[in-house]
Design a protein around this motif. Structure first.
Motif, PDB file in Angstrom:
ATOM      1  N   THR A  95       0.827  -1.215   0.000  1.00 59.28           N
ATOM      2  CA  THR A  95       0.000   0.000   0.000  1.00 59.28           C
ATOM      3  C   THR A  95       0.862   1.266   0.000  1.00 59.28           C
ATOM      4  N   THR A  96       2.166   1.078   0.014  1.00 61.60           N
ATOM      5  CA  THR A  96       3.067   2.229  -0.092  1.00 61.60           C
ATOM      6  C   THR A  96       3.952   2.080  -1.325  1.00 61.60           C
ATOM      7  N   PRO A  97       4.281   3.139  -2.001  1.00 60.69           N
ATOM      8  CA  PRO A  97       3.832   4.491  -1.725  1.00 60.69           C
ATOM      9  C   PRO A  97       2.340   4.664  -2.053  1.00 60.69           C
ATOM     10  N   ASP A  98       1.742   5.598  -1.327  1.00 61.36           N
ATOM     11  CA  ASP A  98       0.324   5.881  -1.552  1.00 61.36           C
ATOM     12  C   ASP A  98       0.202   6.657  -2.871  1.00 61.36           C
ATOM     13  N   VAL A  99      -0.450   6.065  -3.832  1.00 63.53           N
ATOM     14  CA  VAL A  99      -0.618   6.722  -5.135  1.00 63.53           C
ATOM     15  C   VAL A  99      -2.095   7.053  -5.311  1.00 63.53           C
ATOM     16  N   PRO A 100      -2.447   8.339  -5.379  1.00 60.66           N
ATOM     17  CA  PRO A 100      -3.867   8.677  -5.526  1.00 60.66           C
ATOM     18  C   PRO A 100      -4.408   8.243  -6.891  1.00 60.66           C
ATOM     19  N   PRO A 101      -5.708   7.952  -6.973  1.00 68.02           N
ATOM     20  CA  PRO A 101      -6.286   7.498  -8.251  1.00 68.02           C
ATOM     21  C   PRO A 101      -5.994   8.447  -9.416  1.00 68.02           C
ATOM     22  N   ILE A 102      -5.957   9.761  -9.150  1.00 69.17           N
ATOM     23  CA  ILE A 102      -5.751  10.712 -10.249  1.00 69.17           C
ATOM     24  C   ILE A 102      -4.409  10.478 -10.940  1.00 69.17           C
ATOM     25  N   ILE A 103      -3.411  10.020 -10.184  1.00 66.90           N
ATOM     26  CA  ILE A 103      -2.100   9.750 -10.802  1.00 66.90           C
ATOM     27  C   ILE A 103      -2.205   8.546 -11.739  1.00 66.90           C
ATOM     28  N   ILE A 104      -2.872   7.499 -11.274  1.00 69.69           N
ATOM     29  CA  ILE A 104      -3.000   6.285 -12.094  1.00 69.69           C
ATOM     30  C   ILE A 104      -3.820   6.590 -13.356  1.00 69.69           C
ATOM     31  N   ILE A 105      -4.959   7.270 -13.171  1.00 71.73           N
ATOM     32  CA  ILE A 105      -5.828   7.558 -14.333  1.00 71.73           C
ATOM     33  C   ILE A 105      -5.107   8.500 -15.298  1.00 71.73           C
ATOM     34  N   SER A 106      -4.387   9.477 -14.745  1.00 71.94           N
ATOM     35  CA  SER A 106      -3.675  10.420 -15.614  1.00 71.94           C
ATOM     36  C   SER A 106      -2.560   9.718 -16.385  1.00 71.94           C
ATOM     37  N   THR A 107      -1.842   8.817 -15.716  1.00 75.29           N
ATOM     38  CA  THR A 107      -0.770   8.087 -16.410  1.00 75.29           C
ATOM     39  C   THR A 107      -1.352   7.299 -17.583  1.00 75.29           C
ATOM     40  N   VAL A 108      -2.430   6.577 -17.296  1.00 76.30           N
ATOM     41  CA  VAL A 108      -3.111   5.815 -18.359  1.00 76.30           C
ATOM     42  C   VAL A 108      -3.551   6.770 -19.475  1.00 76.30           C
ATOM     43  N   SER A 109      -4.122   7.895 -19.081  1.00 74.48           N
ATOM     44  CA  SER A 109      -4.682   8.833 -20.063  1.00 74.48           C
ATOM     45  C   SER A 109      -3.591   9.450 -20.928  1.00 74.48           C
ATOM     46  N   PHE A 110      -2.502   9.883 -20.318  1.00 76.10           N
ATOM     47  CA  PHE A 110      -1.452  10.548 -21.106  1.00 76.10           C
ATOM     48  C   PHE A 110      -0.755   9.563 -22.047  1.00 76.10           C
ATOM     49  N   ILE A 111      -0.606   8.315 -21.609  1.00 77.73           N
ATOM     50  CA  ILE A 111      -0.037   7.307 -22.522  1.00 77.73           C
ATOM     51  C   ILE A 111      -0.982   7.135 -23.717  1.00 77.73           C
ATOM     52  N   GLY A 112      -2.272   7.069 -23.419  1.00 82.60           N
ATOM     53  CA  GLY A 112      -3.268   6.940 -24.491  1.00 82.60           C
ATOM     54  C   GLY A 112      -3.257   8.134 -25.431  1.00 82.60           C
ATOM     55  N   VAL A 113      -3.207   9.331 -24.846  1.00 81.80           N
ATOM     56  CA  VAL A 113      -3.196  10.551 -25.664  1.00 81.80           C
ATOM     57  C   VAL A 113      -1.986  10.552 -26.590  1.00 81.80           C
ATOM     58  N   LEU A 114      -0.835  10.208 -26.033  1.00 79.00           N
ATOM     59  CA  LEU A 114       0.384  10.225 -26.860  1.00 79.00           C
ATOM     60  C   LEU A 114       0.282   9.213 -27.999  1.00 79.00           C
TER      61      LEU A 114
END
Lengths: 260, 492
Positions: B189-208
């Motif tokens: 459970t560490t490091p604590d990664v907020p959902p926005i980081i995971i969704i944004s990572t997925v999204s930016f990879i998709g956008v690129l």
């Protein structure tokens, strides 16, 4: 990021190089060896040129067609090659299919031809008293414009004292090119497709081999099977480039974290 | 009397945050100006379909359709990017200068698009499917096509750099495995990664990935136009075009969802923590989003059957991790909480609801057997307007209101909240219902004027005008309320 941009640029450069090689190969070939390129001409507006029919009447292409779809063939009366067999083949195929409401136009591209010459040609094929068929001549510059719009070409062969030219039918609907049918022999099946297409029906088609670079799939009309072609690999570029770019970016991010 | 000058040292973090907020507010204000203009273009299209504006030639309808479509897709994408970047700044540090570069590129692109459509009457639709841009039949001049591709190139470069910068900002703080939350799968459970980081990572990879597809399109088209050596394969370009277009639209949705994950907890009083389910869901999305676009090619008979099957399967499956997990989690987050129903929270909730409704309609349409009937009907604009207008748009606007209210300290007025929610809800769903009913009645899409066989489409279009007017009233009240908060926040 610089790294990802670098990779994207490299990919693009490879693509450009591949396309350039393809282009050079295409350009080095004699264009007369290949039939007209239908993909570049589809939906082109066809000039509504004035013509003189064998009866001596002057009318534009659209006036002669009178709202009907039009199949157009370029011929010349002194042709000792494909013109006559081509017209015979067209007439035979035409009789074998059921569609009737379209105009067949044979137009001379030879400036020496007169309407009388074209009448003789029509009579030779027993088409001189058939209202669905029109034989005509036109002003050379007008005919040239029409030929350019439909992809038709001709070149004078000094040795044979003949014009070198393809045999083809251009399907025209509402003043626009709909489809080309290229080849000296016309089968009823292919003519039927052309007529249905020119009458506004959707007819499946596939490009001629060697015409299209980077094709996604290859269709074999003999077996009806579709297989993947090399162009499909281009669809993998976004995934591959982004995958590599992401890895590079996170590796660079790790270095930044290390320095901090 | 001598004056004493004092120097106040502003912390670098505050300077950075101020700069980021300033550029975000500029994006938001621009979006608030462009949105009603583009919406009115939509109103004009429905008016023409409703039998009004009969003197307007159809090519003007198609030029407006192109501007409306490209404009709305681009507008909500950049608005989503801008809002996400300011939310991400709670965890990572995006570059403000890059946001300005993207802003300049977007403005340049917008000018070119306006010229191409309003002056050149370019009518290719938002998908500009090859080879249509090059076969205008005299309807638009070649320079209009050149403007379109120049606009796409300029905006594409700006957005690529922007997306890459945001992804790199995440990369500077997190390892890739952490940014995608893989450690949660092994029980850590560490490091604590907020959902926005995971969704944004997925999204930016998709956008690129989508933007790289656009680069390939531009290179192929340029080579054909300037190289004159070969002809492009229309099917390949269509695959690439929808890979790009579907990705941009799809990822815009995910930006909205990321906002829900980040902002809604402020109103429920409960944190929205990352867990195994969230990680699994969004990693599956990253995989499936690469293939979901295939449902746009069902009508292409030459597309191999296995690709069509892949399109249907990925379209079905992608709704499970992204939509179902998020919708279910939203309901769980709200249920039994001390929910504060303010304008942002209501809009975010309605946005999730719109996403669910539009998503169901989309899944129906992504079924090959159904798509055969529905593909060219108004059902298609019905579903994408549902998850855009009543989905992602509400999510973004709700988040914007949350941010500007917080920054400006201007309190929310309950009466205006009710007015906005009431008019947007009634107008929005009424307008969409007319699309759905017309789709069921087989009214074709992209028709400027309906022929006698589908004259019922005219009635649906007429009724929809009333609802669009109601929706616009709500939108204008929102824009007024948000705009003045933006300006106050900007000046302070």
């Amino acid at each position: 990021m610089p790294q990802s941009l670098f990779i994207v640029k490299r990919m693009a450069a490879l693509l450009v190089a591949a396309c350039a090689i393809t282009s050079l190969r295409a350009q080095s070939a004699d264009p007369r060896d290949a039939p007209p390129n239908e993909e570049r001409l589809l939906n082109t507006t066809v000039p509504d040129i004035p013509l003189t029919t064998v009866s001596g009447a002057r009318a534009t292409l659209s006036q002669i067609a009178h709202g009907r779809p039009l199949l157009l063939a370029f011929v010349f009366t002194r042709c000792s090659g494909v013109c006559s067999p081509f017209l015979t083949s067209w007439r035979s195929a035409d009789r074998a299919i059921a569609h009737g409401r379209y105009l067949r136009l044979a137009l001379s591209f030879d400036p020496r031809d007169t309407s009388t010459d074209m009448f003789t040609l029509a009579r030779h094929h027993a088409l001189d008293d058939n209202d669905d068929w029109t034989f005509a001549v036109g002003d050379p510059s007008d005919v040239r414009r029409l030929a350019d719009a439909t992809g038709f070409w001709w070149a004078w062969d000094e040795t044979r004292q003949q014009f070198d030219h393809p045999a083809m039918l251009a399907g025209i609907r509402d003043g626009r090119l709909v489809r080309l049918l290229v080849g000296g022999s016309i089968t009823s099946a292919r003519l039927d497709e052309l007529v249905r297409e020119v009458s506004g029906e959707f007819v499946r088609s596939y490009p001629l081999p060697g015409r299209v670079s980077f094709r996604c799939v290859r269709y074999d009309p003999a077996t009806g099977r579709t297989t993947l072609d090399w162009g499909f690999a281009l669809l993998l570029i976004p995934i591959a480039a982004t995958g590599i770019g992401t890895l590079v970016m996170f590796a660079a991010g790790a270095r930044v974290r290390g320095k901090e | 009397m001598a004056s004493v000058a004092s120097t106040v040292t502003v912390p670098a973090a505050d300077v950075y945050r101020t700069r980021l907020i300033r550029v975000t507010l500029v994006w938001v204000l621009t979006a608030l100006v462009l949105f009603p203009v583009l919406a009115i273009l939509g109103l004009l299209m429905r008016a023409q379909q409703g039998g009004y504006l009969q003197s307007t030639p159809p090519e003007v309808f198609y030029a407006i359709m192109t501007l409306h479509g490209l404009g709305m897709v681009g507008l909500w994408f950049v608005a989503g990017m801008a809002v996400i970047s300011v939310l991400l700044a709670n965890y990572v540090k995006p570059t403000t200068a890059v946001s300005w570069i993207a802003y300049g590129a977007t403005l340049a692109g917008v000018v070119l698009l306006l010229a191409a459509t309003l002056i050149g009457r370019l009518g290719v639709g938002w998908y500009f499917l090859y080879p249509l841009p090059f076969h205008s039949g005299g309807t638009w001049p070649p320079w209009a096509t050149a403007s379109l591709f120049a606009a796409l190139a300029i905006m594409g470069v700006g957005w690529t750099v922007w997306s890459a910068d945001l992804l790199f900002a995440i990369a500077r703080r997190y390892r890739l495995s952490h940014a995608l939350g893989w450690h949660y799968l092994s029980g850590a459970t560490t490091p604590d990664v907020p959902p926005i980081i995971i969704i944004s990572t997925v999204s930016f990879i998709g956008v690129l990935a989508g933007l790289v597809a656009a680069v390939v399109i531009l290179v192929l088209v340029a080579l054909e136009q300037f190289g004159s050596g070969f002809t492009n394969d229309a099917l390949l370009i269509k695959n690439l075009t929808f890979y790009f277009g579907h990705m941009v639209v799809n990822i815009t949705m995910y930006f909205g969802v990321a906002m829900v994950y980040e902002v809604l907890p402020a109103y429920t009083g409960r944190p929205w923590k990352t867990n195994t389910l969230v990680v699994l869901a969004w990693n599956l999305v990253l995989f499936l989003v690469m293939f979901a676009y295939l449902h746009h090619l069902y009508m292409d008979f030459a597309q191999p059957r296995w690709l069509q099957v892949t399109g249907q399967l990925s379209s079905y499956l992608i709704s499970v991790p992204a939509a179902v997990v998020t919708i279910f989690s939203t309901l769980v987050l709200i249920y039994g909480s001390t929910m504060r129903w303010r304008l942002p929270s209501v809009m975010l909730f309605l946005g999730v609801m719109g996403w669910a409704i539009g998503g169901v309609a989309a899944v129906i349409d992504s079924t090959v057997a159904v798509n055969t009937r529905f593909h060219n009907t108004l059902w298609v604009p019905a579903h994408f307007h549902t998850y855009f207008v009543m989905g992602v748009m509400l999510m973004i606007l709700g988040t914007v209101f949350h941010l500007v209210t917080d920054l400006s300290k201007v309190p929310e007025r309950s009466a205006l909240t009710k007015t906005i929610v009431g008019t947007v809800g009634l107008g929005g769903y009424g307008f969409l219902l007319m699309f759905y009913l017309a789709g069921v009645a087989s009214v074709p899409r992209r028709y400027a004027v309906y022929p006698a066989e589908v004259a019922v489409g005219t009635t649906f279009a007429k009724v929809s005008l009333i609802f669009i007017a109601v929706l616009l009233v709500g939108a204008l009240v929102y824009i007024w309320e948000t705009g003045r908060r933006c300006l106050k926040a900007f000046s302070s």
